[in-house]
Enzyme design. Structure first.
Site, PDB file in Angstrom:
ATOM      1  N   LYS A 133      41.280  30.931  45.320  1.00 17.08           N
ATOM      2  CA  LYS A 133      41.084  30.218  44.103  1.00 17.08           C
ATOM      3  C   LYS A 133      40.906  28.952  44.452  1.00 17.08           C
ATOM      4  CE  LYS A 133      43.351  33.415  40.837  1.00 17.08           C
ATOM      5  NZ  LYS A 133      44.307  33.686  39.992  1.00 17.08           N
ATOM      6  N   LYS A 214      37.099  44.066  43.277  1.00 19.18           N
ATOM      7  CA  LYS A 214      37.708  44.660  41.852  1.00 19.18           C
ATOM      8  C   LYS A 214      37.053  44.229  40.555  1.00 19.18           C
ATOM      9  CE  LYS A 214      41.503  41.126  40.922  1.00 19.18           C
ATOM     10  NZ  LYS A 214      42.744  41.134  40.709  1.00 19.18           N
ATOM     11  N   LYS A 217      37.388  40.036  34.951  1.00 20.62           N
ATOM     12  CA  LYS A 217      36.799  39.368  33.614  1.00 20.62           C
ATOM     13  C   LYS A 217      36.002  38.133  34.122  1.00 20.62           C
ATOM     14  CE  LYS A 217      37.608  39.278  28.992  1.00 20.62           C
ATOM     15  NZ  LYS A 217      37.779  40.441  28.112  1.00 20.62           N
TER      16      LYS A 217
END
Length: 348
Positions: A133, A214, A217
């Site tokens: 991230k 995966k 969103k």
């Protein structure tokens, strides 16, 4: 109460057996709006089952965690309500669990400060999600992004939770919570139970456009993610465009044929069938036709949920009240535990 065999499996430090009593379960979901297919199959579906099997269950809408990627205030408020509507529509029952908004219980953040002072920075820097991230943020990563695993530990330990449903990508964060609990106990005396991880038996749901990662969103490809409130037309389009390969037969080989295997996993999860049963039913279908079979199964699964979400979204005051009532109950549980923590560390 005992957990039915096959529903969940415990990982790492401890085994969740059929005869083990689960004293308290804690889990949370970030408010990103309406959850996607992977959220439902990997987490929310298990939440619904677990609230029936354990007498003390807490589920939190994790708005503090979502602030590591700040949104416009109006967007965050709406996302909280939309996520709440979705989990209620999926079957979460506030009479069987505490459903609450994380930031309404300030002890979460206060305990995170205490635990953060007992956690060394190199341990946080080694966590894979920080590295991943941090690379996606232009500013090199924020303090909140670095320390949010400590807040996760506080979320869990504040209620003396014994079991935590987590995704595979969160197992290392739970291990951090386990280590923090043990460090606190060694320094101040036995106080926190060391929480154990429980994972869904559902296969991880992958992106429809890149089955090596995966479903997410935040995926920039709109056709990659199926949201549980998508219309039938949207679901059909997304599955029609799902990436597979040049072999027409429907088989299950995650390493060799990840795209088709992802469709098989989804089909099995939404119908409750085994992989073997799905493959038997799909014999003779080519992948183009099979995509439509899977799409129809998903449409049937989520049609009543989609309708209930729309109904709940029309009553914002009800959603707010559910979260406030849940927060009051969570505070009643957390307050005496946190006061004892304050006494142990010398704050009172």
């Amino acid at each position: 109460m005992a957990t039915p065999s096959g529903l969940v499996r415990a990982l790492h430090r401890g085994t969740l057996g059929q005869n083990m009593v689960m004293d308290r379960i804690f889990s949370g979901i970030q408010p990103t709006g309406t959850p996607h297919l992977g959220n439902y199959l990997g987490a929310i579906q298990n939440w619904v089952n677990l609230q029936e099997e354990c007498s003390s269950v807490l589920y939190s809408i994790m708005d503090l965690h979502s602030f590591t990627m700040p949104k416009e205030p109006a967007v965050l408020r709406q996302n909280v309500l939309d996520t709440t509507a979705a989990v209620l529509a999926c079957g979460i029952d506030p009479k069987k669990c505490f459903l609450f908004r994380q930031s309404l219980v300030p002890e979460h953040a206060e305990l995170a400060w205490i635990l953060g002072c007992l956690t060394n920075v190199p341990r946080l820097l080694r966590l894979p999600q920080w590295k991943m991230k941090c690379a996606s943020q232009n500013n090199g990563g924020t303090v909140g992004l670095l320390t949010y695993p400590v807040l996760q530990a506080a979320d869990i330990l504040l209620y003396k939770s014994t079991h935590v449903p987590v995704g595979e990508d969160q197992v290392l964060h739970l291990e951090l919570a386990q280590d923090i609990a043990q460090h606190f106990n060694k320094k101040y005396g036995e106080f926190f139970p060391v929480p154990k991880a429980i994972l869904s038996t559902t296969k991880k749901i992958k992106s429809l456009r890149d089955p090596t990662v995966k479903m997410s969103k935040s995926d920039p490809q709109k056709l990659a993610t199926v949201n549980i409130a998508d219309s039938p037309d949207e679901i059909v389009l997304k599955f029609r465009k799902a990436v597979t390969d040049f072999t027409s037969e429907v088989t299950y080989d995650p390493a060799g044929r990840p795209g088709v295997s992802n469709l098989v996993s989804i089909h099995a999860a939404v119908t409750g069938l085994s992989i073997k049963e799905v493959l038997h039913q799909s014999a003779g279908l080519d992948t183009a036709r099979y995509k439509m079979v899977v799409a129809e199964s998903v449409i049937q699964k989520f049609a009543p949920i989609r309708n209930e979400i729309k109904k709940l979204q029309e009553d914002k005051s009800h959603l707010i009240k559910v979260l406030e009532n849940g927060a009051e109950k969570a505070k009643e549980l957390a307050s005496p535990i946190y006061q004892e923590i304050r006494r142990l560390v010398g704050f009172q």
